[in-house]
Design a protein around this motif. Structure first.
Motif, PDB file in Angstrom:
ATOM      1  N   ILE A   1     -64.062 115.714  97.355  1.00  0.00           N
ATOM      2  CA  ILE A   1     -65.012 116.148  98.889  1.00  0.00           C
ATOM      3  C   ILE A   1     -66.155 116.686  98.298  1.00  0.00           C
ATOM      4  O   ILE A   1     -66.358 117.650  97.282  1.00  0.00           O
ATOM      5  CB  ILE A   1     -64.007 117.264  99.247  1.00  0.00           C
ATOM      6  CG1 ILE A   1     -62.661 116.422 100.232  1.00  0.00           C
ATOM      7  CG2 ILE A   1     -64.745 118.124 100.680  1.00  0.00           C
ATOM      8  CD1 ILE A   1     -61.799 117.559 100.767  1.00  0.00           C
ATOM      9  N   HIS A   2     -67.399 116.589  99.014  1.00  0.00           N
ATOM     10  CA  HIS A   2     -68.636 116.684  98.371  1.00  0.00           C
ATOM     11  C   HIS A   2     -69.033 118.108  99.331  1.00  0.00           C
ATOM     12  O   HIS A   2     -69.017 117.809 100.502  1.00  0.00           O
ATOM     13  CB  HIS A   2     -69.575 115.425  98.655  1.00  0.00           C
ATOM     14  CG  HIS A   2     -70.893 115.890  98.160  1.00  0.00           C
ATOM     15  ND1 HIS A   2     -71.397 115.506  96.931  1.00  0.00           N
ATOM     16  CD2 HIS A   2     -72.103 116.063  98.879  1.00  0.00           C
ATOM     17  CE1 HIS A   2     -72.677 115.838  96.814  1.00  0.00           C
ATOM     18  NE2 HIS A   2     -73.007 116.253  97.930  1.00  0.00           N
ATOM     19  N   ILE A   3     -69.374 118.916  98.715  1.00  0.00           N
ATOM     20  CA  ILE A   3     -69.738 120.280  99.573  1.00  0.00           C
ATOM     21  C   ILE A   3     -71.155 120.626  98.988  1.00  0.00           C
ATOM     22  O   ILE A   3     -71.653 120.924  97.944  1.00  0.00           O
ATOM     23  CB  ILE A   3     -68.847 121.614  98.974  1.00  0.00           C
ATOM     24  CG1 ILE A   3     -67.465 121.113  99.015  1.00  0.00           C
ATOM     25  CG2 ILE A   3     -68.815 122.679  99.575  1.00  0.00           C
ATOM     26  CD1 ILE A   3     -66.349 122.056  98.527  1.00  0.00           C
ATOM     27  N   ASP A   4     -71.795 120.414 100.097  1.00  0.00           N
ATOM     28  CA  ASP A   4     -73.438 120.781 100.009  1.00  0.00           C
ATOM     29  C   ASP A   4     -73.791 122.145 100.289  1.00  0.00           C
ATOM     30  O   ASP A   4     -73.814 122.636 101.415  1.00  0.00           O
ATOM     31  CB  ASP A   4     -74.136 119.812 101.099  1.00  0.00           C
ATOM     32  CG  ASP A   4     -74.080 118.480 100.593  1.00  0.00           C
ATOM     33  OD1 ASP A   4     -74.591 117.877  99.644  1.00  0.00           O
ATOM     34  OD2 ASP A   4     -73.603 117.480 101.582  1.00  0.00           O
ATOM     35  N   VAL A   5     -74.171 122.889  99.147  1.00  0.00           N
ATOM     36  CA  VAL A   5     -74.275 124.476  99.240  1.00  0.00           C
ATOM     37  C   VAL A   5     -75.999 124.283  99.073  1.00  0.00           C
ATOM     38  O   VAL A   5     -76.829 124.047  98.446  1.00  0.00           O
ATOM     39  CB  VAL A   5     -73.832 125.029  97.762  1.00  0.00           C
ATOM     40  CG1 VAL A   5     -74.415 126.368  97.821  1.00  0.00           C
ATOM     41  CG2 VAL A   5     -72.266 125.001  97.600  1.00  0.00           C
TER      42      VAL A   5
ATOM     43  N   VAL B   1     -69.421 120.039  93.987  1.00  0.00           N
ATOM     44  CA  VAL B   1     -70.130 121.086  94.601  1.00  0.00           C
ATOM     45  C   VAL B   1     -71.603 120.869  94.292  1.00  0.00           C
ATOM     46  O   VAL B   1     -71.881 120.808  92.787  1.00  0.00           O
ATOM     47  CB  VAL B   1     -69.627 122.409  94.301  1.00  0.00           C
ATOM     48  CG1 VAL B   1     -70.660 123.364  94.544  1.00  0.00           C
ATOM     49  CG2 VAL B   1     -68.270 122.814  94.701  1.00  0.00           C
ATOM     50  N   HIS B   2     -72.457 120.279  95.111  1.00  0.00           N
ATOM     51  CA  HIS B   2     -73.557 120.225  95.111  1.00  0.00           C
ATOM     52  C   HIS B   2     -74.620 121.231  95.420  1.00  0.00           C
ATOM     53  O   HIS B   2     -74.826 121.409  96.587  1.00  0.00           O
ATOM     54  CB  HIS B   2     -74.136 119.136  95.948  1.00  0.00           C
ATOM     55  CG  HIS B   2     -75.510 118.343  95.731  1.00  0.00           C
ATOM     56  ND1 HIS B   2     -75.956 117.329  96.905  1.00  0.00           N
ATOM     57  CD2 HIS B   2     -76.448 118.712  95.083  1.00  0.00           C
ATOM     58  CE1 HIS B   2     -77.246 117.320  96.433  1.00  0.00           C
ATOM     59  NE2 HIS B   2     -77.665 117.934  95.491  1.00  0.00           N
ATOM     60  N   LEU B   3     -75.199 122.044  94.338  1.00  0.00           N
ATOM     61  CA  LEU B   3     -75.831 123.325  94.534  1.00  0.00           C
ATOM     62  C   LEU B   3     -77.393 122.940  94.738  1.00  0.00           C
ATOM     63  O   LEU B   3     -78.264 122.461  93.819  1.00  0.00           O
ATOM     64  CB  LEU B   3     -75.768 124.059  93.143  1.00  0.00           C
ATOM     65  CG  LEU B   3     -74.432 124.686  92.912  1.00  0.00           C
ATOM     66  CD1 LEU B   3     -74.547 125.540  91.731  1.00  0.00           C
ATOM     67  CD2 LEU B   3     -73.667 125.643  94.187  1.00  0.00           C
ATOM     68  N   MET B   4     -77.662 123.052  96.012  1.00  0.00           N
ATOM     69  CA  MET B   4     -79.295 122.926  96.354  1.00  0.00           C
ATOM     70  C   MET B   4     -79.747 124.178  96.627  1.00  0.00           C
ATOM     71  O   MET B   4     -80.070 124.858  97.647  1.00  0.00           O
ATOM     72  CB  MET B   4     -79.465 122.028  97.695  1.00  0.00           C
ATOM     73  CG  MET B   4     -79.072 120.333  97.366  1.00  0.00           C
ATOM     74  SD  MET B   4     -79.013 119.688  98.707  1.00  0.00           S
ATOM     75  CE  MET B   4     -76.865 120.011  99.068  1.00  0.00           C
ATOM     76  N   ILE B   5     -79.751 125.005  95.315  1.00  0.00           N
ATOM     77  CA  ILE B   5     -80.378 126.370  95.433  1.00  0.00           C
ATOM     78  C   ILE B   5     -80.992 126.778  94.299  1.00  0.00           C
ATOM     79  O   ILE B   5     -81.069 126.107  93.347  1.00  0.00           O
ATOM     80  CB  ILE B   5     -79.041 127.325  95.252  1.00  0.00           C
ATOM     81  CG1 ILE B   5     -78.104 127.191  94.025  1.00  0.00           C
ATOM     82  CG2 ILE B   5     -77.951 127.016  96.535  1.00  0.00           C
ATOM     83  CD1 ILE B   5     -77.191 128.162  93.760  1.00  0.00           C
TER      84      ILE B   5
ATOM     85  N   VAL C   1     -74.749 108.824  93.999  1.00  0.00           N
ATOM     86  CA  VAL C   1     -75.777 108.520  94.906  1.00  0.00           C
ATOM     87  C   VAL C   1     -75.528 109.553  96.100  1.00  0.00           C
ATOM     88  O   VAL C   1     -74.404 109.370  96.871  1.00  0.00           O
ATOM     89  CB  VAL C   1     -75.996 107.017  95.171  1.00  0.00           C
ATOM     90  CG1 VAL C   1     -76.634 106.407  94.153  1.00  0.00           C
ATOM     91  CG2 VAL C   1     -74.852 106.317  95.700  1.00  0.00           C
ATOM     92  N   ASP C   2     -76.373 109.843  96.529  1.00  0.00           N
ATOM     93  CA  ASP C   2     -76.273 110.988  97.707  1.00  0.00           C
ATOM     94  C   ASP C   2     -77.507 110.839  98.772  1.00  0.00           C
ATOM     95  O   ASP C   2     -78.774 111.142  98.300  1.00  0.00           O
ATOM     96  CB  ASP C   2     -75.826 112.310  97.103  1.00  0.00           C
ATOM     97  CG  ASP C   2     -75.779 113.340  98.277  1.00  0.00           C
ATOM     98  OD1 ASP C   2     -75.521 113.111  99.466  1.00  0.00           O
ATOM     99  OD2 ASP C   2     -75.982 114.695  97.899  1.00  0.00           O
ATOM    100  N   GLY C   3     -77.364 110.360 100.101  1.00  0.00           N
ATOM    101  CA  GLY C   3     -78.258 110.706 100.975  1.00  0.00           C
ATOM    102  C   GLY C   3     -78.331 109.034 101.773  1.00  0.00           C
ATOM    103  O   GLY C   3     -78.954 108.183 101.060  1.00  0.00           O
TER     104      GLY C   3
HETATM  105 ZN    ZN Z   1     -75.011 116.432  98.510  1.00  0.00          ZN
END
Ligand code: ZN
Ligand code: DX5
Length: 220
Positions: A34-38, A67-71, A176-178
């Motif tokens: 499960i991919h979680i976009d933070v 967990v994908h940290l976009m922070i 790959v994401d998006g």
């Molecule tokens: Zn993502």
């Protein structure tokens, strides 16, 4: 980590008011992660989930949490997400000043470490950490929102990374994401991708199980 096809739905596109049912449906569809976009409203314009969401998802599923940290400042938060139950923590290269240390910290906290690259970032910036990293996440849209179109030029970057992996005999996975969907998964696999994140394409399909099965057929 073994190289195989992993499907990772991004819960950003799930029905948040029924998250528990959505997670059960994903388990039934036999997804892998499960991919979680933070998102923090600083590194990217949007704001989404914090560690409390990871902690609660951990209680209701056996699926590993990606967990994908976009922070900004990932060094301050990465181990908090590991403690909350993340199995993979991915930080952006563009947000991390001391990337090597960041990767070591995630691993010693007990999770797999990933590094994400924005569409404009060249993969050569990872040359000296490829031996350490478990996952390289290639953004195929600009981070911040689901439902954007796949940037086709980025497929060359996946091929370059795959080449670097072969030449260096590394064993990191390429994620790959998006804008990933049934029309481009095959191409992305051929370029070298192993983990396929999907938000809008998967969640807008009526039958997740059927969609995942169709994608796996294409990814054989
Ligand atoms: Zn993502
Ligand atoms: C974008 C996020 C993605 C996004 C994927 O910033 O990192 O994970 O939710 O959504 P789709 O598949 O709709 O592009």
């Amino acid at each position: 980590m073994k190289r195989r096809v992993l499907i990772a739905p991004s819960i950003l596109s799930a029905d948040i008011t029924s998250l528990k049912e959505e997670v059960k449906a994903l388990e039934e569809a036999e997804v892998d992660l499960i991919h979680i976009d933070v998102m923090d409203g600083h590194f990217v314009p949007n704001i989404t989930f914090g560690p409390i969401v990871v902690e609660n998802l951990k209680k209701i599923t056996y699926l590993p949490l990606d967990v994908h940290l976009m922070i900004s400042n990932p060094e301050k938060y990465a181990s908090i997400f590991v403690d909350a139950g993340a199995d993979i923590v991915t930080v952006h290269q563009e947000a991390s000043t001391h990337l090597h240390r960041m990767i070591s910290e995630v691993k010693s906290a007990g999770a797999k470490a990933g590094v994400a690259l924005n569409p404009a970032t060249h993969p050569s910036c990872l040359e000296y950490v490829l031996n350490e990293v478990d996952v390289v996440l290639v953004m195929t849209v600009n981070p911040g929102f689901s439902g954007q179109s796949f940037i086709k030029d980025v497929s060359r970057k996946i091929e370059e990374l795959d080449e670097m992996r072969r030449k260096g005999n590394y064993d990191f996975l390429i994620e790959v994401d998006g804008g990933v969907n049934g029309l481009n998964v095959k191409l992305l696999r051929e370029c070298g991708a192993d983990i396929f994140v999907s938000g809008s394409a998967l969640f807008s399909s009526k039958d997740y199980k059927k969609t995942v099965k169709e994608w796996r057929e294409k990814l054989k």
